[in-house]
Scaffold this motif. Structure first.
Motif, PDB file in Angstrom:
ATOM      1  N   PHE A  95      -6.423  -3.174  -5.410  1.00  0.00           N
ATOM      2  CA  PHE A  95      -5.660  -4.298  -4.841  1.00  0.00           C
ATOM      3  C   PHE A  95      -6.685  -5.486  -4.303  1.00  0.00           C
ATOM      4  O   PHE A  95      -6.132  -6.549  -4.414  1.00  0.00           O
ATOM      5  N   LEU A 100       0.613  -1.324  -0.013  1.00  0.00           N
ATOM      6  CA  LEU A 100      -0.011  -0.151   0.051  1.00  0.00           C
ATOM      7  C   LEU A 100       0.700   1.291   0.016  1.00  0.00           C
ATOM      8  O   LEU A 100       0.108   2.399  -0.182  1.00  0.00           O
ATOM      9  N   SER A 101       2.245   0.952   0.050  1.00  0.00           N
ATOM     10  CA  SER A 101       3.099   2.235   0.026  1.00  0.00           C
ATOM     11  C   SER A 101       3.066   2.686  -1.414  1.00  0.00           C
ATOM     12  O   SER A 101       3.809   3.560  -2.089  1.00  0.00           O
ATOM     13  N   ASN A 102       2.656   1.766  -2.241  1.00  0.00           N
ATOM     14  CA  ASN A 102       2.566   2.047  -3.926  1.00  0.00           C
ATOM     15  C   ASN A 102       1.433   2.695  -4.153  1.00  0.00           C
ATOM     16  O   ASN A 102       0.332   2.468  -3.630  1.00  0.00           O
ATOM     17  N   ALA A 103       1.363   3.462  -5.369  1.00  0.00           N
ATOM     18  CA  ALA A 103       0.322   4.134  -5.943  1.00  0.00           C
ATOM     19  C   ALA A 103      -0.635   3.336  -6.586  1.00  0.00           C
ATOM     20  O   ALA A 103      -1.018   3.478  -7.737  1.00  0.00           O
ATOM     21  N   ILE A 104      -1.088   2.387  -5.677  1.00  0.00           N
ATOM     22  CA  ILE A 104      -2.241   1.527  -6.139  1.00  0.00           C
ATOM     23  C   ILE A 104      -3.543   1.809  -5.450  1.00  0.00           C
ATOM     24  O   ILE A 104      -3.453   1.786  -4.060  1.00  0.00           O
ATOM     25  N   PRO A 105      -4.724   2.024  -6.090  1.00  0.00           N
ATOM     26  CA  PRO A 105      -5.993   2.321  -5.305  1.00  0.00           C
ATOM     27  C   PRO A 105      -6.344   1.057  -4.420  1.00  0.00           C
ATOM     28  O   PRO A 105      -5.798   0.000  -5.044  1.00  0.00           O
ATOM     29  N   ARG A 106      -6.803   1.024  -3.214  1.00  0.00           N
ATOM     30  CA  ARG A 106      -7.025  -0.086  -2.454  1.00  0.00           C
ATOM     31  C   ARG A 106      -8.250  -1.073  -3.225  1.00  0.00           C
ATOM     32  O   ARG A 106      -8.144  -2.470  -3.125  1.00  0.00           O
TER      33      ARG A 106
END
Ligand code: ATP
Ligand code: MG
Lengths: 253, 470
Positions: free
Chosen positions: B166, B157-163
């Motif tokens: 994920f 989650l420290s990456n730029a992906i929306p939850r």
């Protein structure tokens, strides 16, 4: 370094965090970290270091104030902010059933770089001190320090403007710790802004450009490392802690 | 990005020992259910053929049609019933049909094999309800809290992906693995059928495919629920415990509670009560019948045949009258009971459908032709058969068969008659429900399963977006 080349990358503006149970973890914190700069937060357990990092990662919302990356508030545009952030936790945990290379591949793709070659992965793993024969080993067989190195490799591969390190040297052997400082300096020279929390006074002094001593969510001291050059940082730390009537801790080294 | 997440999820599941063991157990159970289903089916067909032949043989040597007073009919075995047994083992599979009177089906399979009644068969429905639900729980209970416990969640989650993305990756990845394993297992099981000499018609294959679809929906629902719970709990142990409780509640307790409650809501007289009432009425009618008979005055005639004919005519009329009254009374009672029963079961099913396992059971058994209304359908068709049997026998004997009849055989010296041909007796053919009717009947259950899927998927997204991932 020319002043006009400097650009603020990481910035805390009156950053305050009050947990639901009333604990004030951060109390009006202010700092700026530019490119080519390493900022070290020193502080005892519970000082608020991890909280600061979590707010930058938008894992926590600030109660008030702002944590900005390249001018963007982390709680307003978290995805933009995260594009510019790499993060290494105090205890790097990856997918235990994947090999080091597989983990690297997954996290690098997640970080948005889809075209990294196997050779580059291997190169970075070597750079952080993982020998070739463990690259294809599953992570569950790795020691804490080896995982830590993997985590650092992932952060390097993400290739961002800023890197957040939460006690990166915990679990590293002395040699690896020394190499880590060299690596940190390399990253700095590449232009990165580094925010690092640590319990390790000596490493902090060795690597950092700016050192802050933190207690109960406030900076007791924030100085350029150059001005501290001939002072004994450890006794300074003890002094500050003593002034605030607190029992300092320097464990975790 | 989604592709990366899905790939990782699939790879992670496939590399876990937990998956490998669960898959093997699942595969073995599914193959076992197909195997035992096929063997049982063939055995049932043999029994059914033998019973039919035996029944025909019982008419051998009979020379007068009026001596044929009953015929036994048998519910033919259905291949899909061996995969989803539904109520097919609980209900009577054979009935003695007399030209008039009540039809009572008896000899259920569980009657003959009490051990099965106690432990039930391992059929596909059982595997869906129990094993697959557990399989889905096993793979979903740690989806989020497990990642947190193991550690990689924070880094992810420290990456730029929306939850949402994920979670979607997790959902697609695990659903893909689960459904592929299910389809592979069922595919292998289906290969067993022709190898064991059981051939399904194309319509039955289609029904089986729909049964598998219902299974997949049920499976997806449990997976979504597990992921939802895993993104509400902080620890995997908590999540697993909660899911286990939900699973036990929904598959084992809720449907039973529904039946219990519906029993309280609607009062249905027992078969014994009904039998008693009918017997009382029958006695009354018999008294009346005997009274009328006692008042009969034979005609004054020397011709014995004319006297007989007159008597028979009289008998005929009063028997028909009595029989009509009895039939009316019986059918009224039966209808009352049937309606009460219908109301009760409708309440029970409606309540039970709070649990998706009830929807799955009803959908799969309806598609397999073994739903709870199999009993009614058999009864209805037996009733129709009764009418045609009565018509047939009346035509053969020229008499109202089934009433009180006195037959005096006079040896009039006529030549020996040939025996009757039993194959002339109308055959009982059980008509299965048409596919379109079955599909129409299962629509509400499919809709419910889809609805549950949507609820749990949205629940998972909502709770994960608020999840404390630190
Ligand atoms: N979820 C929480 N709820 C309430 N209080 C919390 C929570 N997490 C942290 N705290 C409190 O916030 C303060 C700062 O915690 P934080 O984890 O930031 O410290 P730290 O400087 O990282 O310490 P350490 O060196 O031990 O890692 C502590 O007093 C801690 O008790
Ligand atoms: Mg900390």
């Amino acid at each position: 370094m020319l002043e006009n080349n400097k650009q603020v990358i990481l910035e805390a503006i009156n950053l305050t965090k009050k947990y639901d149970d009333g604990v004030v973890a951060l109390d009006n914190l202010n700092f700026q970290i530019c490119n080519n700069e390493i900022f070290a937060m020193l502080g005892g357990n519970g000082a608020g270091k991890t909280t600061t990092i979590n707010i930058f990662l938008n894992l926590l919302e600030p109660t008030s104030g702002d944590a900005k990356v390249c001018g963007v508030s982390s709680h307003i545009e978290p995805l933009t902010v995260k594009q510019n952030l790499a993060y290494v936790s105090e205890n790097v945990m990856l997918y235990p059933n994947f090999t080091a290379l597989q983990n690297l591949d997954f996290f690098t793709q997640l970080g948005g770089r889809l075209d990294v070659s196997k050779d580059e992965y291997r190169e970075v793993l070597m750079r952080v001190g993982l020998a070739e024969q463990v690259h294809n080993k599953k992570l569950k067989s790795f020691s804490k320090g080896m995982r830590q190195k993997c985590g650092i490799a992932i952060a390097i591969l993400k290739d961002t403007k800023a890197i957040l390190f939460d006690e990166p040297t915990s679990g590293l052997d002395p040699k690896a710790g020394y190499e880590f400082i060299r690596l940190l300096n390399d990253l700095k020279d590449e232009g990165k802004a580094v925010l690092m929390s640590t319990h390790d006074i000596f490493r902090a002094k060795e690597a950092a450009d700016t050192i802050a001593i933190m207690n109960e969510g406030k900076f007791l001291m924030k100085e350029k490392a150059s001005t501290l050059f001939d002072k004994d940082l450890e006794s300074l730390y003890m002094q500050y802690m003593a002034v605030h009537g607190l029992k300092p801790t320097t464990e975790g080294v | 990005m989604l592709k990366t997440l899905v790939e990782k999820e699939i790879r992670e599941i496939l590399s876990s020992t937990k998956f490998i063991y669960t898959f093997i157990v699942c595969l073995v159970l599914i193959l076992l259910s197909f195997y035992s289903g096929a063997v049982n089916y063939k055995l049932n067909v043999t029994h059914w053929e033998a019973a039919n032949a035996e029944n025909l043989r019982s008419f051998e040597g009979i020379k007068e049609w009026y001596r044929v007073t009953e015929n036994r009919i048998f519910l033919p075995p259905q291949p899909l019933a061996t995969l989803v047994s539904g109520v097919s083992n609980d209900i009577g599979r054979t009935a003695n049909i007399e030209p008039s009177g009540e039809i009572v089906a008896d000899d259920s399979r569980y009657n003959e094999e009490p051990a099965y009644a106690y432990f039930r068969f391992i059929d596909l429905e059982f595997i869906f309800l129990v094993v697959l639900a557990l399989f889905a729980i096993m793979l979903g209970y740690d989806a989020i809290c497990g990642e947190k416990e193991k550690g990689p969640l924070k880094l992810c989650l420290s990456n730029a992906i929306p939850r949402t993305k994920f979670l979607l990756g997790k959902f697609i990845g695990s659903f893909a693995v689960l459904s592929v394993s299910l389809i592979v297992s069922i595919g292998l099981g289906s290969l067993l059928l022709p190898m064991l000499g059981v051939f399904l018609s194309s319509e039955e294959w289609l029904r089986l495919a729909l049964i598998v679809l219902a299974g997949l929906l049920y499976f997806g629902l449990f997976l979504a629920m597990s992921i939802m719970v895993s993104s509400m709990a902080q620890r995997t142990a908590t999540s697993f415990l909660i899911l286990l409780i939900i699973w036990i509640g929904s598959t084992l307790i809720l449907p039973r509670v529904a039946v219990l409650l519906s029993g309280r809501a609607v009062d249905v007289p027992t078969v014994d009560e009904l039998g008693y009432q009918k017997a009382m009425y029958g006695t009354e009618q018999w008294k009346e019948f005997m009274n009328t008979l006692g008042n009969y005055e034979a005609i004054d005639n020397d011709n014995m045949e004319e006297v007989m004919a007159n008597f028979n005519k009289f008998m005929d009329s009063i028997s028909i009258a009595r029989e009509d009254k009895m039939n009316l009374y019986r059918s009224r009672l039966n209808e009352q009971r049937y309606n009460a029963e219908l109301e009760r079961s409708q309440i029970a099913f409606a309540l039970a459908r709070i649990s998706p396992s009830a929807s799955l059971s009803l959908a799969t058994s309806t598609l397999a032709g073994t739903s709870p209304n199999l009993k009614d359908k058999f009864y209805q068709q037996a009733k129709n058969y009764q009418t045609s049997l009565k018509e047939f026998l009346s035509g053969k004997t020229g008499m109202n068969v089934g009433g009180g009849m006195m037959i005096i055989e006079l040896d009039d010296g006529s030549p020996e008659k040939d025996p009757i041909d039993p194959s002339e007796i109308p055959q009982f053919v059980y008509e299965t429900e048409s596919l379109s009717t079955s599909v129409k009947d299962t629509l509400p259950d499919f809709a419910l399963l889809i609805l549950f899927n949507c609820i749990f998927i949205s629940g998972a997204f909502i709770s994960f977006n608020r999840y404390d991932a630190r």
